[in-house]
Design an enzyme around this catalytic site. Sequence first.
Site, PDB file in Angstrom:
ATOM      1  N   GLY A 182      -3.198  23.100  57.591  1.00  0.00           N
ATOM      2  CA  GLY A 182      -4.242  23.144  56.572  1.00  0.00           C
ATOM      3  C   GLY A 182      -3.758  23.899  55.341  1.00  0.00           C
ATOM      4  O   GLY A 182      -4.523  24.112  54.395  1.00  0.00           O
ATOM      5  N   ASP A 189       4.032  27.516  62.689  1.00  0.00           N
ATOM      6  CA  ASP A 189       3.385  28.825  62.800  1.00  0.00           C
ATOM      7  C   ASP A 189       4.384  29.852  62.300  1.00  0.00           C
ATOM      8  O   ASP A 189       5.552  29.840  62.687  1.00  0.00           O
ATOM      9  CB  ASP A 189       2.960  29.150  64.231  1.00  0.00           C
ATOM     10  CG  ASP A 189       1.920  30.271  64.212  1.00  0.00           C
ATOM     11  OD1 ASP A 189       0.837  30.080  63.612  1.00  0.00           O
ATOM     12  OD2 ASP A 189       2.187  31.363  64.760  1.00  0.00           O
TER      13      ASP A 189
HETATM   14  P1  ITT Z   1      -1.876  26.476  59.365  1.00  0.00           P
HETATM   15  O1  ITT Z   1      -2.106  27.322  60.602  1.00  0.00           O
HETATM   16  O2  ITT Z   1      -2.970  25.485  59.131  1.00  0.00           O
HETATM   17  O3  ITT Z   1      -0.521  25.854  59.341  1.00  0.00           O
HETATM   18  P2  ITT Z   1      -1.904  29.042  57.994  1.00  0.00           P
HETATM   19  O4  ITT Z   1      -1.689  29.451  56.581  1.00  0.00           O
HETATM   20  O5  ITT Z   1      -3.113  29.565  58.690  1.00  0.00           O
HETATM   21  O6  ITT Z   1      -1.891  27.447  58.071  1.00  0.00           O
HETATM   22  P3  ITT Z   1      -0.255  30.473  59.924  1.00  0.00           P
HETATM   23  O7  ITT Z   1      -1.342  30.609  60.917  1.00  0.00           O
HETATM   24  O8  ITT Z   1       1.103  30.058  60.408  1.00  0.00           O
HETATM   25  O9  ITT Z   1      -0.607  29.412  58.780  1.00  0.00           O
HETATM   26  O10 ITT Z   1      -0.138  31.838  59.113  1.00  0.00           O
HETATM   27  C1  ITT Z   1       0.953  32.044  58.336  1.00  0.00           C
HETATM   28  C2  ITT Z   1       0.732  33.264  57.459  1.00  0.00           C
HETATM   29  O11 ITT Z   1       1.988  33.944  57.358  1.00  0.00           O
HETATM   30  C3  ITT Z   1       0.348  32.834  56.054  1.00  0.00           C
HETATM   31  O12 ITT Z   1      -1.045  32.900  55.877  1.00  0.00           O
HETATM   32  C4  ITT Z   1       1.077  33.846  55.208  1.00  0.00           C
HETATM   33  O13 ITT Z   1       0.275  34.982  55.099  1.00  0.00           O
HETATM   34  C5  ITT Z   1       2.316  34.184  56.034  1.00  0.00           C
HETATM   35  N1  ITT Z   1       3.455  33.321  55.636  1.00  0.00           N
HETATM   36  C6  ITT Z   1       4.029  32.327  56.371  1.00  0.00           C
HETATM   37  N2  ITT Z   1       5.018  31.734  55.692  1.00  0.00           N
HETATM   38  C7  ITT Z   1       5.076  32.339  54.505  1.00  0.00           C
HETATM   39  C8  ITT Z   1       5.864  32.160  53.357  1.00  0.00           C
HETATM   40  O14 ITT Z   1       6.768  31.200  53.269  1.00  0.00           O
HETATM   41  N3  ITT Z   1       5.656  32.972  52.319  1.00  0.00           N
HETATM   42  C9  ITT Z   1       4.728  33.938  52.365  1.00  0.00           C
HETATM   43  N4  ITT Z   1       3.915  34.160  53.390  1.00  0.00           N
HETATM   44  C10 ITT Z   1       4.081  33.377  54.474  1.00  0.00           C
END
Ligand code: ITT
Length: 200
Positions: A12, A73
Amino acid sequence: MTMPETIVIGTGNAHKVVEIRDALRSVPVKLLDLTAFADVPEVIEDRDSFAGNASKKACEIAQALGCWVMADDSGLVVDALGGAPGIYSARYAGEHGDYKANNEKLLREMAGVPEEKRGARFVCVIALADPVGKVAFTVEGIFEGKIAQKEIGENGFGYDPVFYPPEQGRTVAEMTLEEKNRVSHRALALKAFRKRLLGM
Ligand code: ITT
Protein backbone atom coordinates in the site's frame (compact mmCIF):
# COMPACT_ATOMS: atom_id res chain seq x y z
CA MET A 1 8.50 -23.87 -12.05
CA THR A 2 8.46 -21.25 -14.81
CA MET A 3 8.79 -17.54 -14.32
CA PRO A 4 5.44 -15.77 -13.84
CA GLU A 5 4.24 -13.49 -16.65
CA THR A 6 2.59 -11.06 -14.26
CA ILE A 7 3.42 -10.12 -10.67
CA VAL A 8 1.32 -7.90 -8.42
CA ILE A 9 3.34 -5.55 -6.20
CA GLY A 10 1.51 -6.16 -2.91
CA THR A 11 2.12 -2.95 -1.02
CA GLY A 12 0.00 0.00 0.00
CA ASN A 13 3.12 2.20 0.00
CA ALA A 14 3.32 4.19 -3.26
CA HIS A 15 7.02 5.02 -2.66
CA LYS A 16 7.90 1.33 -2.56
CA VAL A 17 5.97 0.80 -5.82
CA VAL A 18 8.05 3.50 -7.56
CA GLU A 19 11.35 2.03 -6.31
CA ILE A 20 10.34 -1.55 -7.21
CA ARG A 21 9.16 -0.61 -10.73
CA ASP A 22 12.37 1.34 -11.36
CA ALA A 23 14.65 -1.49 -10.17
CA LEU A 24 12.81 -4.19 -12.17
CA ARG A 25 12.27 -2.19 -15.37
CA SER A 26 14.53 -4.44 -17.46
CA VAL A 27 12.92 -7.71 -16.30
CA PRO A 28 10.45 -9.23 -18.80
CA VAL A 29 7.52 -9.43 -16.40
CA LYS A 30 4.33 -7.39 -16.25
CA LEU A 31 4.06 -5.54 -12.93
CA LEU A 32 0.66 -4.54 -11.57
CA ASP A 33 0.06 -2.76 -8.29
CA LEU A 34 -2.82 -2.84 -5.85
CA THR A 35 -4.53 0.18 -7.44
CA ALA A 36 -5.64 -2.31 -10.16
CA PHE A 37 -7.72 -4.33 -7.67
CA ALA A 38 -10.91 -3.49 -5.81
CA ASP A 39 -10.85 -6.02 -2.96
CA VAL A 40 -7.47 -6.28 -1.32
CA PRO A 41 -7.41 -7.78 2.18
CA GLU A 42 -5.79 -5.81 4.97
CA VAL A 43 -2.92 -7.91 6.30
CA ILE A 44 -2.14 -7.81 10.02
CA GLU A 45 1.66 -7.65 10.35
CA ASP A 46 2.01 -9.72 13.51
CA ARG A 47 5.04 -11.90 12.76
CA ASP A 48 8.27 -11.39 14.69
CA SER A 49 10.60 -10.84 11.71
CA PHE A 50 10.81 -8.93 8.44
CA ALA A 51 10.78 -12.27 6.56
CA GLY A 52 7.72 -13.45 8.47
CA ASN A 53 5.76 -10.28 7.74
CA ALA A 54 6.86 -10.11 4.08
CA SER A 55 5.78 -13.74 3.58
CA LYS A 56 2.47 -13.17 5.34
CA LYS A 57 1.68 -10.10 3.20
CA ALA A 58 2.62 -11.90 -0.04
CA CYS A 59 0.66 -15.08 0.81
CA GLU A 60 -2.55 -13.47 2.01
CA ILE A 61 -2.75 -11.04 -0.92
CA ALA A 62 -1.83 -13.77 -3.46
CA GLN A 63 -4.56 -16.05 -2.10
CA ALA A 64 -7.16 -13.29 -2.17
CA LEU A 65 -6.33 -12.13 -5.71
CA GLY A 66 -5.36 -15.52 -7.20
CA CYS A 67 -2.18 -13.92 -8.63
CA TRP A 68 1.58 -14.04 -8.13
CA VAL A 69 2.34 -11.40 -5.50
CA MET A 70 5.58 -9.87 -4.22
CA ALA A 71 5.55 -8.10 -0.85
CA ASP A 72 8.19 -5.99 0.90
CA ASP A 73 8.64 -5.73 4.66
CA SER A 74 11.31 -3.32 5.70
CA GLY A 75 12.49 -1.08 8.49
CA LEU A 76 15.28 0.65 10.32
CA VAL A 77 17.39 -1.19 12.91
CA VAL A 78 19.30 1.15 15.25
CA ASP A 79 22.19 -0.22 17.36
CA ALA A 80 21.92 2.31 20.21
CA LEU A 81 18.21 1.49 20.58
CA GLY A 82 18.67 -2.28 20.83
CA GLY A 83 17.44 -2.79 17.26
CA ALA A 84 14.34 -0.55 17.52
CA PRO A 85 12.24 0.50 15.68
CA GLY A 86 12.90 -2.67 13.59
CA ILE A 87 9.75 -4.47 12.50
CA TYR A 88 7.71 -1.68 14.14
CA SER A 89 9.29 1.04 11.96
CA ALA A 90 6.05 2.09 10.25
CA ARG A 91 4.30 2.77 13.58
CA TYR A 92 7.20 3.76 15.85
CA ALA A 93 5.49 6.93 17.09
CA GLY A 94 2.00 5.39 17.22
CA GLU A 95 0.14 6.05 14.00
CA HIS A 96 1.02 3.81 11.01
CA GLY A 97 3.02 5.69 8.39
CA ASP A 98 3.37 9.04 10.23
CA TYR A 99 6.90 9.65 8.93
CA LYS A 100 7.29 13.08 10.53
CA ALA A 101 6.38 11.85 14.02
CA ASN A 102 8.56 8.73 13.59
CA ASN A 103 11.61 10.82 12.65
CA GLU A 104 11.05 13.24 15.52
CA LYS A 105 10.76 10.37 18.00
CA LEU A 106 13.91 8.73 16.61
CA LEU A 107 15.94 11.95 16.90
CA ARG A 108 14.65 12.45 20.47
CA GLU A 109 15.65 8.90 21.45
CA MET A 110 19.08 9.44 19.86
CA ALA A 111 19.73 12.82 21.50
CA GLY A 112 23.17 12.83 23.12
CA VAL A 113 24.30 9.57 21.46
CA PRO A 114 27.82 10.24 20.12
CA GLU A 115 28.68 9.90 16.44
CA GLU A 116 30.51 6.59 16.80
CA LYS A 117 27.49 4.98 18.45
CA ARG A 118 24.91 6.13 15.88
CA GLY A 119 25.21 3.03 13.66
CA ALA A 120 22.04 1.70 12.02
CA ARG A 121 20.86 -0.31 9.03
CA PHE A 122 17.86 -0.45 6.79
CA VAL A 123 16.65 -4.00 6.19
CA CYS A 124 14.33 -5.09 3.38
CA VAL A 125 12.89 -8.56 2.83
CA ILE A 126 10.89 -9.27 -0.31
CA ALA A 127 8.76 -12.42 -0.58
CA LEU A 128 7.21 -13.85 -3.74
CA ALA A 129 4.07 -15.97 -3.35
CA ASP A 130 2.36 -18.08 -6.02
CA PRO A 131 -1.37 -17.74 -6.85
CA VAL A 132 -2.39 -20.29 -4.19
CA GLY A 133 -0.46 -18.40 -1.53
CA LYS A 134 2.67 -20.51 -1.22
CA VAL A 135 5.99 -18.67 -0.80
CA ALA A 136 8.30 -19.33 -3.77
CA PHE A 137 11.27 -17.51 -2.18
CA THR A 138 12.37 -14.59 -0.02
CA VAL A 139 15.36 -12.30 -0.54
CA GLU A 140 16.98 -9.74 1.76
CA GLY A 141 18.93 -6.52 1.37
CA ILE A 142 20.82 -4.59 4.07
CA PHE A 143 21.95 -0.94 3.85
CA GLU A 144 24.46 0.16 6.52
CA GLY A 145 24.61 3.74 7.73
CA LYS A 146 24.23 6.17 10.61
CA ILE A 147 21.50 8.25 12.20
CA ALA A 148 21.91 11.96 11.41
CA GLN A 149 21.61 14.73 14.02
CA LYS A 150 18.62 16.30 12.25
CA GLU A 151 16.32 15.75 9.26
CA ILE A 152 17.90 16.75 5.96
CA GLY A 153 16.53 16.36 2.42
CA GLU A 154 13.18 16.10 0.72
CA ASN A 155 13.39 12.96 -1.45
CA GLY A 156 12.35 9.40 -0.71
CA PHE A 157 10.13 8.59 2.28
CA GLY A 158 10.09 7.35 5.86
CA TYR A 159 13.43 7.57 7.65
CA ASP A 160 15.37 8.71 4.56
CA PRO A 161 15.96 12.27 5.96
CA VAL A 162 17.63 10.93 9.13
CA PHE A 163 19.76 8.12 7.67
CA TYR A 164 23.08 8.51 5.86
CA PRO A 165 25.67 6.11 4.52
CA PRO A 166 28.96 7.59 5.91
CA GLU A 167 30.87 7.24 2.63
CA GLN A 168 28.26 9.48 0.95
CA GLY A 169 28.17 12.19 3.61
CA ARG A 170 24.55 13.04 2.83
CA THR A 171 21.21 11.57 3.80
CA VAL A 172 19.20 9.22 1.60
CA ALA A 173 16.60 12.00 1.29
CA GLU A 174 19.26 14.06 -0.50
CA MET A 175 19.73 11.33 -3.12
CA THR A 176 17.77 11.01 -6.34
CA LEU A 177 15.66 7.89 -6.93
CA GLU A 178 18.39 6.60 -9.25
CA GLU A 179 21.09 7.13 -6.62
CA LYS A 180 19.04 5.47 -3.87
CA ASN A 181 18.29 2.57 -6.17
CA ARG A 182 21.99 1.89 -6.65
CA VAL A 183 22.71 1.36 -2.94
CA SER A 184 19.60 0.89 -0.82
CA HIS A 185 18.37 -2.16 1.10
CA ARG A 186 15.42 -2.41 -1.31
CA ALA A 187 17.71 -2.13 -4.33
CA LEU A 188 19.94 -4.93 -2.99
CA ALA A 189 16.92 -7.13 -2.22
CA LEU A 190 15.54 -6.43 -5.70
CA LYS A 191 18.85 -7.35 -7.30
CA ALA A 192 18.63 -10.77 -5.62
CA PHE A 193 14.91 -10.94 -6.48
CA ARG A 194 15.63 -10.30 -10.15
CA LYS A 195 18.24 -13.07 -10.19
CA ARG A 196 15.91 -15.61 -8.52
CA LEU A 197 13.07 -14.68 -10.87
CA LEU A 198 15.16 -15.03 -14.02
CA GLY A 199 16.35 -18.41 -12.72
CA MET A 200 12.80 -19.83 -12.29
P1 ITT B 1 3.24 -2.07 3.12
O1 ITT B 1 3.26 -2.87 4.40
O2 ITT B 1 1.86 -1.90 2.56
O3 ITT B 1 4.22 -2.57 2.11
P2 ITT B 1 4.40 0.02 4.79
O4 ITT B 1 4.90 1.39 4.52
O5 ITT B 1 3.45 -0.16 5.92
O6 ITT B 1 3.75 -0.57 3.45
P3 ITT B 1 6.29 -1.69 6.20
O7 ITT B 1 5.27 -2.29 7.07
O8 ITT B 1 7.31 -2.60 5.56
O9 ITT B 1 5.65 -0.90 4.97
O10 ITT B 1 7.04 -0.54 7.01
C1 ITT B 1 8.18 -0.03 6.50
C2 ITT B 1 8.57 1.22 7.28
O11 ITT B 1 10.00 1.23 7.39
C3 ITT B 1 8.18 2.46 6.50
O12 ITT B 1 6.96 2.98 6.97
C4 ITT B 1 9.34 3.39 6.79
O13 ITT B 1 9.08 4.04 7.99
C5 ITT B 1 10.52 2.44 6.97
N1 ITT B 1 11.24 2.25 5.69
C6 ITT B 1 11.28 1.12 4.92
N2 ITT B 1 12.00 1.31 3.81
C7 ITT B 1 12.42 2.58 3.85
C8 ITT B 1 13.17 3.38 2.98
O14 ITT B 1 13.61 2.94 1.81
N3 ITT B 1 13.41 4.65 3.34
C9 ITT B 1 12.96 5.14 4.50
N4 ITT B 1 12.22 4.47 5.37
C10 ITT B 1 11.94 3.18 5.07
